[in-house]
Design an enzyme around this catalytic site. Structure first.
Site, PDB file in Angstrom:
ATOM      1  N   ASP A   1      -5.389  -2.410  -9.294  1.00  0.00           N
ATOM      2  CA  ASP A   1      -5.735  -0.663  -9.490  1.00  0.00           C
ATOM      3  C   ASP A   1      -7.204  -0.999  -9.639  1.00  0.00           C
ATOM      4  O   ASP A   1      -7.832  -2.309  -9.783  1.00  0.00           O
ATOM      5  CB  ASP A   1      -5.004  -0.242 -10.637  1.00  0.00           C
ATOM      6  CG  ASP A   1      -5.112   1.292 -10.462  1.00  0.00           C
ATOM      7  OD1 ASP A   1      -4.196   2.231 -10.428  1.00  0.00           O
ATOM      8  OD2 ASP A   1      -6.366   1.987 -10.678  1.00  0.00           O
TER       9      ASP A   1
ATOM     10  N   TYR B   1      -6.996  13.525   4.612  1.00  0.00           N
ATOM     11  CA  TYR B   1      -5.794  12.861   3.973  1.00  0.00           C
ATOM     12  C   TYR B   1      -4.570  13.135   4.874  1.00  0.00           C
ATOM     13  O   TYR B   1      -3.853  12.363   5.307  1.00  0.00           O
ATOM     14  CB  TYR B   1      -5.462  13.590   2.581  1.00  0.00           C
ATOM     15  CG  TYR B   1      -4.345  13.531   1.910  1.00  0.00           C
ATOM     16  CD1 TYR B   1      -4.390  12.231   0.929  1.00  0.00           C
ATOM     17  CD2 TYR B   1      -3.170  13.918   2.054  1.00  0.00           C
ATOM     18  CE1 TYR B   1      -3.476  11.681   0.167  1.00  0.00           C
ATOM     19  CE2 TYR B   1      -1.923  13.635   1.120  1.00  0.00           C
ATOM     20  CZ  TYR B   1      -2.088  12.622   0.177  1.00  0.00           C
ATOM     21  OH  TYR B   1      -1.166  11.914  -0.656  1.00  0.00           O
TER      22      TYR B   1
ATOM     23  N   SER C   1       2.901  10.404   3.405  1.00  0.00           N
ATOM     24  CA  SER C   1       2.912  11.781   2.705  1.00  0.00           C
ATOM     25  C   SER C   1       3.304  12.733   3.507  1.00  0.00           C
ATOM     26  O   SER C   1       3.055  12.670   4.897  1.00  0.00           O
ATOM     27  CB  SER C   1       1.423  12.000   2.327  1.00  0.00           C
ATOM     28  OG  SER C   1       1.521  13.700   1.762  1.00  0.00           O
TER      29      SER C   1
ATOM     30  N   ASP D   1      -9.514  -3.303  -5.720  1.00  0.00           N
ATOM     31  CA  ASP D   1      -9.997  -1.861  -4.961  1.00  0.00           C
ATOM     32  C   ASP D   1      -9.469  -2.573  -3.301  1.00  0.00           C
ATOM     33  O   ASP D   1      -9.957  -3.373  -2.969  1.00  0.00           O
ATOM     34  CB  ASP D   1     -11.410  -1.797  -4.700  1.00  0.00           C
ATOM     35  CG  ASP D   1     -11.931  -0.665  -4.057  1.00  0.00           C
ATOM     36  OD1 ASP D   1     -11.321  -0.289  -3.071  1.00  0.00           O
ATOM     37  OD2 ASP D   1     -13.140  -0.048  -4.442  1.00  0.00           O
ATOM     38  N   VAL D   2      -8.690  -1.586  -2.891  1.00  0.00           N
ATOM     39  CA  VAL D   2      -7.912  -1.918  -1.841  1.00  0.00           C
ATOM     40  C   VAL D   2      -8.923  -1.907  -0.323  1.00  0.00           C
ATOM     41  O   VAL D   2      -8.463  -2.283   0.649  1.00  0.00           O
ATOM     42  CB  VAL D   2      -6.639  -0.987  -1.302  1.00  0.00           C
ATOM     43  CG1 VAL D   2      -5.585  -1.098  -2.488  1.00  0.00           C
ATOM     44  CG2 VAL D   2      -6.860   0.537  -1.420  1.00  0.00           C
TER      45      VAL D   2
ATOM     46  N   LYS E   1      -2.698   9.682   6.268  1.00  0.00           N
ATOM     47  CA  LYS E   1      -1.244   9.328   6.229  1.00  0.00           C
ATOM     48  C   LYS E   1      -0.670   9.417   7.156  1.00  0.00           C
ATOM     49  O   LYS E   1       0.537   8.793   7.396  1.00  0.00           O
ATOM     50  CB  LYS E   1      -0.697  10.663   4.842  1.00  0.00           C
ATOM     51  CG  LYS E   1      -1.385  10.710   3.639  1.00  0.00           C
ATOM     52  CD  LYS E   1      -1.005   8.970   3.076  1.00  0.00           C
ATOM     53  CE  LYS E   1      -1.048   9.177   1.485  1.00  0.00           C
ATOM     54  NZ  LYS E   1      -0.727   7.926   0.875  1.00  0.00           N
TER      55      LYS E   1
HETATM   56  P1  NAP Z   1      -2.429   8.918  -8.744  1.00  0.00           P
HETATM   57  O1  NAP Z   1      -1.664   9.307 -10.032  1.00  0.00           O
HETATM   58  O2  NAP Z   1      -3.964   9.443  -8.688  1.00  0.00           O
HETATM   59  O3  NAP Z   1      -2.555   7.290  -8.765  1.00  0.00           O
HETATM   60  C1  NAP Z   1      -3.249   6.628  -7.780  1.00  0.00           C
HETATM   61  C2  NAP Z   1      -3.753   5.320  -8.265  1.00  0.00           C
HETATM   62  O4  NAP Z   1      -4.388   4.875  -7.246  1.00  0.00           O
HETATM   63  C3  NAP Z   1      -4.619   5.524  -9.415  1.00  0.00           C
HETATM   64  O5  NAP Z   1      -4.619   4.844 -10.534  1.00  0.00           O
HETATM   65  C4  NAP Z   1      -6.001   5.644  -8.892  1.00  0.00           C
HETATM   66  O6  NAP Z   1      -7.066   4.930  -9.785  1.00  0.00           O
HETATM   67  C5  NAP Z   1      -5.699   4.428  -7.872  1.00  0.00           C
HETATM   68  N1  NAP Z   1      -6.521   4.063  -6.787  1.00  0.00           N
HETATM   69  C6  NAP Z   1      -7.997   5.094  -6.496  1.00  0.00           C
HETATM   70  N2  NAP Z   1      -8.465   4.370  -5.372  1.00  0.00           N
HETATM   71  C7  NAP Z   1      -8.153   3.282  -5.444  1.00  0.00           C
HETATM   72  C8  NAP Z   1      -8.890   2.012  -4.608  1.00  0.00           C
HETATM   73  N3  NAP Z   1      -9.666   2.234  -3.967  1.00  0.00           N
HETATM   74  N4  NAP Z   1      -8.131   0.813  -5.008  1.00  0.00           N
HETATM   75  C9  NAP Z   1      -6.943   0.666  -5.587  1.00  0.00           C
HETATM   76  N5  NAP Z   1      -6.360   1.716  -6.439  1.00  0.00           N
HETATM   77  C10 NAP Z   1      -7.170   2.915  -6.337  1.00  0.00           C
HETATM   78  O7  NAP Z   1      -1.584   9.505  -7.722  1.00  0.00           O
HETATM   79  P2  NAP Z   1      -0.356   9.476  -7.546  1.00  0.00           P
HETATM   80  O8  NAP Z   1       0.347  10.870  -7.293  1.00  0.00           O
HETATM   81  O9  NAP Z   1       0.592   8.530  -8.061  1.00  0.00           O
HETATM   82  O10 NAP Z   1      -0.173   8.896  -5.669  1.00  0.00           O
HETATM   83  C11 NAP Z   1       0.244   7.427  -5.388  1.00  0.00           C
HETATM   84  C12 NAP Z   1       0.514   7.434  -4.066  1.00  0.00           C
HETATM   85  O11 NAP Z   1       1.344   8.543  -3.551  1.00  0.00           O
HETATM   86  C13 NAP Z   1      -0.876   7.866  -3.173  1.00  0.00           C
HETATM   87  O12 NAP Z   1      -0.840   7.084  -1.902  1.00  0.00           O
HETATM   88  C14 NAP Z   1      -0.770   9.375  -3.003  1.00  0.00           C
HETATM   89  O13 NAP Z   1      -1.429   9.505  -1.733  1.00  0.00           O
HETATM   90  C15 NAP Z   1       0.787   9.321  -2.774  1.00  0.00           C
HETATM   91  N6  NAP Z   1       1.588  10.770  -2.563  1.00  0.00           N
HETATM   92  C16 NAP Z   1       1.455  11.323  -3.785  1.00  0.00           C
HETATM   93  C17 NAP Z   1       2.094  12.740  -3.647  1.00  0.00           C
HETATM   94  C18 NAP Z   1       2.064  13.809  -5.041  1.00  0.00           C
HETATM   95  O14 NAP Z   1       2.571  14.559  -5.073  1.00  0.00           O
HETATM   96  N7  NAP Z   1       1.773  13.046  -6.215  1.00  0.00           N
HETATM   97  C19 NAP Z   1       2.675  13.222  -2.565  1.00  0.00           C
HETATM   98  C20 NAP Z   1       2.505  12.380  -1.370  1.00  0.00           C
HETATM   99  C21 NAP Z   1       1.967  11.172  -1.419  1.00  0.00           C
HETATM  100  P3  NAP Z   1      -8.021   6.197 -10.203  1.00  0.00           P
HETATM  101  O15 NAP Z   1      -7.030   7.031 -11.081  1.00  0.00           O
HETATM  102  O16 NAP Z   1      -9.100   5.572 -11.262  1.00  0.00           O
HETATM  103  O17 NAP Z   1      -8.603   7.037  -9.107  1.00  0.00           O
END
Ligand code: NAP
Length: 245
Positions: free
Chosen positions: A37, A153, A140, A62-63, A157
Site C-alpha cells: 500500500d 475509471y 468494477s 505504489d503499484v 476497469k
Molecule cells: P479504498 O478503501 O480506498 O482502498 C484502496 C487502497 O488502495 C487504499 O489503501 C489506498 O491508499 C490504496 N492505494 C491508492 N493508490 C495506490 C497506489 N498507487 N498503490 C498502492 N496502493 C494504492 O478502496 P476500496 O473500496 O477498498 O477499493 C478496492 C478496490 O476495489 C479498488 O480497485 C476499487 O476500484 C475496487 N472497487 C471498489 C468498489 C466499492 O464499491 N468500494 C466497487 C467496485 C470496485 P490511500 O487510502 O492512501 O489512497
C-alpha cells in the site's frame, strides 16, 4: 484445513477496505500474506491486526512503480513461493468529461490499469517458474456498464477485463490462472465519501436492495484464489447484488 493452507499471497492496496478484508480472509484460510500500500501507518496497523510478522508483512508499494511491485513479491517470498496475487489498489477521481482534468484521467489509468499490468506481469513471471499460481484482478461494475462521471475509471476497469483475458491465455499452459471480479456498490471509504443522493440512486438499482460488504467481495476472491476454481481462468465474476446483471 483452510482453503489456502500453506499458500503465500500478496495483495495490493491492502491497508484498508476490500484489500484488507481480502488479507483477513486469506489469513483465516491458512495463507501468509504480503500487504502492499502507500499508507505505511495503516499498513503497519493491518499487519498487527492480522497477527503480526509470522503471518503478514507490509511493504510500501505504489503499484505504478514496477520495482516496488517486485519488492512486494520479494516480501511475500520471504514466506515461500508466491501462489496468489491480488491486484486491488485503486482510487477514484470522478468528474464529468467537461470537468475532468487530464491528471485525473492519467492517475486513474496509471494506478488501476498500469498497476494491474505491473502486478500481473511480475506475479505471472514468478508463478510460471513455480508451475502454479492464481492472480485475481479487481475490476468494477463500472467497467462493464460505463458510469457517467467515471470515463477514467470505467475505461481502466474495462481495460482490466481485457488484460485479464489476454494474460490468462498467455500463462494457462504454465498452470497459472488469471481471473477478475467486478464488485458493485460495496461499503468502504471509497464509497462512503459519496453524496447521500447518489448513494440512494444506486441502492434503487440493486435487486438485493442493499450495498455489499467487503467480506462478500473477499469470499469471491478467495474462491478464485483457491483450488475450488481450479478449472476457471479468464473469467469475470460479478459481486453486485444483481445490479445490472
Ligand atoms: P479504498 O478503501 O480506498 O482502498 C484502496 C487502497 O488502495 C487504499 O489503501 C489506498 O491508499 C490504496 N492505494 C491508492 N493508490 C495506490 C497506489 N498507487 N498503490 C498502492 N496502493 C494504492 O478502496 P476500496 O473500496 O477498498 O477499493 C478496492 C478496490 O476495489 C479498488 O480497485 C476499487 O476500484 C475496487 N472497487 C471498489 C468498489 C466499492 O464499491 N468500494 C466497487 C467496485 C470496485 P490511500 O487510502 O492512501 O489512497
Amino acid at each position: 484445513m483452510g482453503l489456502l493452507e500453506g499458500r503465500v499471497a500478496a495483495v495490493t492496496g491492502a491497508a484498508q477496505g476490500i484489500g484488507l478484508q481480502i488479507a483477513r480472509t486469506f489469513v483465516a484460510e491458512g495463507a501468509r500474506v504480503a500487504l502492499g500500500d502507500i499508507d505505511d501507518a495503516a499498513g503497519a496497523a493491518a499487519v498487527a491486526e492480522l497477527g503480526g510478522e509470522s503471518v503478514a508483512r507490509y511493504t510500501h508499494c505504489d503499484v505504478r512503480d514496477a520495482a516496488r511491485v517486485e519488492a512486494l513479491l520479494d516480501t511475500a517470498e520471504q514466506f515461500g513461493p508466491i501462489g496468489v496475487f491480488v491486484n486491488n489498489a485503486g482510487i477514484t477521481r470522478d468528474a464529468t468529461m467537461r470537468k475532468m482534468t487530464e491528471t485525473d484521467f492519467d492517475d486513474v489509468i496509471a494506478i488501476h490499469l498500469k498497476g494491474t499490468w505491473n502486478g500481473t506481469r511480475a506475479a505471472a513471471s514468478r508463478m510460471r517458474e513455480h508451475g502454479r499460481g492464481a492472480i485475481v484482478n479487481i475490476s468494477s461494475l463500472s467497467g462493464k456498464i460505463g458510469l457517467p462521471g467515471q470515463t477514467n475509471y470505467s475505461a481502466a476497469k474495462a481495460g482490466i477485463v481485457g488484460l485479464t483475458k489476454a494474460a490468462a491465455k498467455e500463462v494457462a499452459f504454465k498452470n497459472v490462472r488469471v481471473n477478475a471480479v467486478q464488485p458493485g456498490l460495496i461499503r468502504t471509504a471509497m464509497t462512503e465519501a459519496m453524496p447521500q443522493k447518489v448513494w440512494a440512486q444506486k441502492m434503487a438499482e440493486i435487486p438485493l436492495a442493499r450495498a455489499g460488504e467487503p467480506n462478500e467481495v473477499a469470499d469471491v476472491v478467495l474462491f478464485l484464489a483457491s483450488d475450488l476454481s481450479s478449472y476457471m481462468t479468464g473469467t469475470v465474476l460479478e459481486v453486485t447484488g444483481g445490479r445490472f446483471m
